[in-house]
Each structure stands twice: as C-alpha cells, then as structure tokens.
Design a protein around this motif. Structure first.
Motif, PDB file in Angstrom:
ATOM      1  N   UNK A 147      44.670  40.487  41.066  1.00 21.62           N
ATOM      2  CA  UNK A 147      45.442  40.306  39.986  1.00 21.62           C
ATOM      3  C   UNK A 147      45.921  41.570  39.471  1.00 21.62           C
ATOM      4  N   UNK A 148      47.237  41.395  39.111  1.00 20.27           N
ATOM      5  CA  UNK A 148      47.932  42.583  38.378  1.00 20.27           C
ATOM      6  C   UNK A 148      47.421  42.694  36.891  1.00 20.27           C
ATOM      7  N   UNK A 149      47.849  43.775  36.700  1.00 21.58           N
ATOM      8  CA  UNK A 149      47.425  44.176  35.300  1.00 21.58           C
ATOM      9  C   UNK A 149      47.819  43.226  34.347  1.00 21.58           C
ATOM     10  N   UNK A 178      40.357  30.628  31.393  1.00 17.49           N
ATOM     11  CA  UNK A 178      40.893  31.738  32.193  1.00 17.49           C
ATOM     12  C   UNK A 178      41.023  31.219  33.693  1.00 17.49           C
ATOM     13  N   UNK A 179      39.981  30.746  34.364  1.00 15.74           N
ATOM     14  CA  UNK A 179      40.203  30.125  35.932  1.00 15.74           C
ATOM     15  C   UNK A 179      41.325  29.126  35.838  1.00 15.74           C
ATOM     16  N   UNK A 184      46.219  39.722  34.202  1.00 17.36           N
ATOM     17  CA  UNK A 184      44.587  39.883  33.639  1.00 17.36           C
ATOM     18  C   UNK A 184      44.741  39.838  32.146  1.00 17.36           C
ATOM     19  N   UNK A 185      45.905  40.741  31.536  1.00 15.95           N
ATOM     20  CA  UNK A 185      46.081  40.687  30.273  1.00 15.95           C
ATOM     21  C   UNK A 185      46.367  39.346  29.600  1.00 15.95           C
TER      22      UNK A 185
END
Length: 450
Positions: A196-198, A211-212, A201-202
């Motif tokens: 995942x990119x930053x 989240x999933x 994730x944010x």
C-alpha cells in the motif's frame, strides 16, 4: 402497473445427468503413504485428483514437507529472497523478506539431526516422493512433472535422513507445527503482493473490519461488494499459536491490537467463499503458470458428494484477485492450517503400532518453540500443545490421559460411550456426534466426505 419481476435463478452449475457416469466416481484420489509402516496404517495424506486427473505437485510436496518438520530444499540462489519481478526502493510491490522486520525474525531450527555446515545437504538428501516403498528405487522416484501434476494414485514419502527401521516422525496437528521463519518455500516466495502507498495507508479507517473493506474494495475472489466478511488468514482462535510462534514479527501494522487482527492477516471474502475456506474445502495455493511465475488460486482440497461437481466447476483453480497489503507469511500459515484436517490426514485414524510424532512442548516465555520427538501407541497419548485455541466450545473436552490438566470440560449431551476423534487442528479429543465446529465438525464423520 405491477412491478417487473425477475425470473427464478437457476443452479450455478448444471446438475449432473443421472443417466451419465456419476461425477463423484469419475474423480480419483492420490494417497501418500509412510514407508516406515505397514499397509495396515492409513495413508499419511489424501488428496482429490482434480487437477486434470492428478494433483498439483507443489500442493502434495509442501504438504508432505510440513508434516515432517518444514524440510524442503532451500532456494538455489543467494540467501536474499526476491520475487521474480525486479524491485527498486520505490517499487510498490512487496519483495518477500526485504522489509526491516524480516531481519528480526529468528530462524527456528528443527531439533532433528541436520548436516553440519561443512557438509551441505544435496537435493537428494531432502524428502522426495516415489511410487515405491523402497527409498533406494531410482525408477520409482518422482521428479517434478513438466505440467506440475502428479497422476499416480499411490505414492510414498521418503525422508533420507531417516531409515525405514527408524520411521520419521510427523507433526500430528496444526498447533504442534512450528512456523519456519525466514524459510518460506519457493511458491510463496514468488508471490507478488502489492504494498500500500503512504496515501492509501493514511485513508484506512481505524477499525480493522472497516479497514480491510476499504483496502480490498470487494471480495478478493468474486469482486462482489455485498455479503462481504473480513476473513482471517490465520484464524482468530489460533492466537495462542500465533503468539507462540512469534508471528507478531510478520505483522503489517506494528500497532495492531490484538495482533491476530493485523491487516496483513485479513482479506475480504464473500460469505460463501469464506465458509468453504474455513471448512477447509478450499485452500489458498500459489500455482505455477505457463510462464513459470506463481499466482494465487483456490485448490479443492476436500468436498462432499452432494456438491463436489459444483465446487469443482466453480472454485477449483479459480484465480484470486490481486492482493494488497497482505503478508505472505500468513498465506503460508493458512496453507498449513488447511491441510490439518481428518480427511486430508487420515494417518491418525487408526494406530496399529506405536508411531513417532513431532510435538511442540512448553518453553520459557520469550524463547523459540521447542519441538521434541515422542513415541505414542495411540492418538490419546500425544502430548497436548502448550496452549489451547481461544474458543469457548461446550462440546470439547480434554483427553482423559496422563497429560490432563484437570480442566476436563465435557458436554452434557455426551456420555462415556460417545465416540471421539483426534482433531488434527487443535490436538483435542472431539465428539463425533456433537462437534458443531464449522472448520472440522461432525460433517467430517460423514462417509460422503471425499
């Protein structure tokens, strides 16, 4: 004006024609035997031959290697593990073993005798499959087929470091199995899982179920958006095994709590797919493709005569959607967890003579799991694991043997004559009649299971 009605749905797969050959009888099986015991002992492993009349070589071989203590050949190249896809520091594809947490993972050594560093093991010194019970028969030795499919119905698993008069020990249950940190087999090493990119994730919610769902955007098998569940790769009831094997070192999010709910241990699945995976009818397996790379697919491990035709047509070798943020170590642990069931491992159904087993015994807190080899004359004599699954099930009871810890809970529906069986998952004696466990319950005793 009346609303427009949709017609009734038909079956997802046409029912087999009663006038044609029975679909179940047309599917054969592959049985793997232990050469150190007589034919009176049940097969070590049992597989449905649903891969073009056979079984995928990697499914059979690595299931065998797991049972004998994670004993597979190391990768041929340097010690650094990489995927087939080139990786750079800015790449969004995770290269297995390159993360900083990987350097912290201890390599758990098997207590079985191993060659010294001055005498490296050659490929012939690792377990191999053969059509002959004689380990010296070169004609019977099975090499990896060109199409990766084993089409024999009976094979033997040989472990060269053990002689026939000294039968090699097997791991009887998942809870006795020790995870091989830093030593994943090649199929799992080669999986491509996007990191995942930053920014991604944010944007993830704090609650793991939310989240999933946000991360996966639908079922990772069917792409369905409705009826979706957050599925654990290592089941939540196995948090004791999870902690005992240091799986926290593999987690995706170092702040996840409880650790078993780490996002890297979760994927989104439609409820019916989730159920089939949890019943160990399907397992998640990396299989080789035409270009030599590996892709994650579902493999039909076991089924029921009522719906084998449907599962085989709809779900066997079905490719998963691309995964993101999933930890490959948890995928391998899931494979190991799935094979430990009464249909796939019939070896302990009857013990006509003493057998040797590999068991995990209590060790000091903060230390690596300790594995010992024990002789046992029956499944009740197998020592319990150093922990129990965190699952409050009234139908389970402890074994009435020397290892009983005094907590002998039993179901009021059971009496002393209630038939019991040894669970390959938990290491407990379970009641045939009243075990309602979704994973390996009373349905396992049905002779229609294949």
């Amino acid at each position: 004006m009346p609303c427009t009605l949709q017609s009734k749905m038909g079956p997802p797969v046409p029912l087999p024609n009663p006038g044609t050959k029975n679909h179940v009888s047309s599917i054969s099986s592959l049985d793997v035997y232990h050469p150190g015991y007589t034919d009176a002992q049940p097969a070590l492993l049992h597989f449905l031959a649903v891969d073009d009349g056979g079984v995928d070589y990697d499914v059979v071989y690595y299931a065998c290697c797991i049972l004998v203590g994670n004993d597979w050949p190391p990768p041929p190249a340097p010690s650094t593990r990489t995927t087939a896809r080139p990786s750079t520091p800015s790449s969004s594809t995770r290269t297995v073993g390159q993360s900083t947490r990987q350097s912290m993972i201890p390599v758990i050594e098997s207590p079985a005798p191993t060659p010294t560093r001055t005498s490296p093991r050659t490929p012939s010194m690792y377990p191999f499959l053969s059509t002959s019970s004689d380990p010296n028969s070169q004609a019977g030795k099975i090499s990896r087929p060109a199409d990766n499919i084993i089409r024999h119905q009976v094979v033997y698993l040989h472990v060269p470091r053990h002689k026939l008069e000294d039968p090699y020990p097997i791991t009887p249950t998942f809870v006795h199995w020790v995870f091989p940190h830093g030593n994943l087999p090649p199929p799992w090493r080669s999986l491509h899982i996007r990191e995942l990119s930053h920014d991604e994730m944010g944007d993830l919610p704090r609650m793991f179920r939310d989240a999933v769902a946000v991360r996966d955007k639908g079922c990772r098998m069917t792409l369905s958006r409705c009826g979706i569940e957050a599925a654990h790769l290592v089941p939540s009831k196995m948090d004791g095994w999870f902690a005992n094997n240091g799986m926290a070192l593999c987690r995706w999010d170092q702040s996840s709590s409880p650790i078993i709910n780490d996002l890297g241990n979760l994927i989104s699945l439609r409820a019916d797919v989730h159920t089939m995976l949890d019943r160990k009818e399907l397992l998640m397996m990396p299989k080789v493709t035409g270009d030599g790379s590996y892709t994650l697919v579902s493999h039909l491990l076991r089924s029921h005569s009522r719906y084998l035709y449907e599962q085989n047509a709809l779900w066997h070798n079905r490719t998963f959607q691309d995964l993101s943020g999933v930890v490959v170590e948890f995928l391998f642990a899931r494979f190991a967890w799935a094979i430990f069931n009464e249909v796939t491992i019939p070896f302990l159904d009857m013990v006509p003579r003493p057998i040797t087993v590999r068991v995990c015994v209590p060790s000091p807190a903060g230390t690596e799991p300790t594995v010992e080899t024990r002789w046992t004359s029956n499944s009740r004599g197998i020592p319990p694991p150093p922990f129990k699954p965190t699952q409050d099930k009234s139908n389970k009871r402890s074994r009435p043997d020397d290892h009983d810890d005094g907590d002998n809970d039993r179901d009021d529906r059971c009496d002393d004559d209630c038939p019991m069986y040894y669970s390959r998952e938990t290491g407990e004696m379970l009641c045939y009649l009243h075990d309602d466990d979704l994973d390996e319950g009373s349905s396992d005793t049905d002779t229609s299971w294949l």
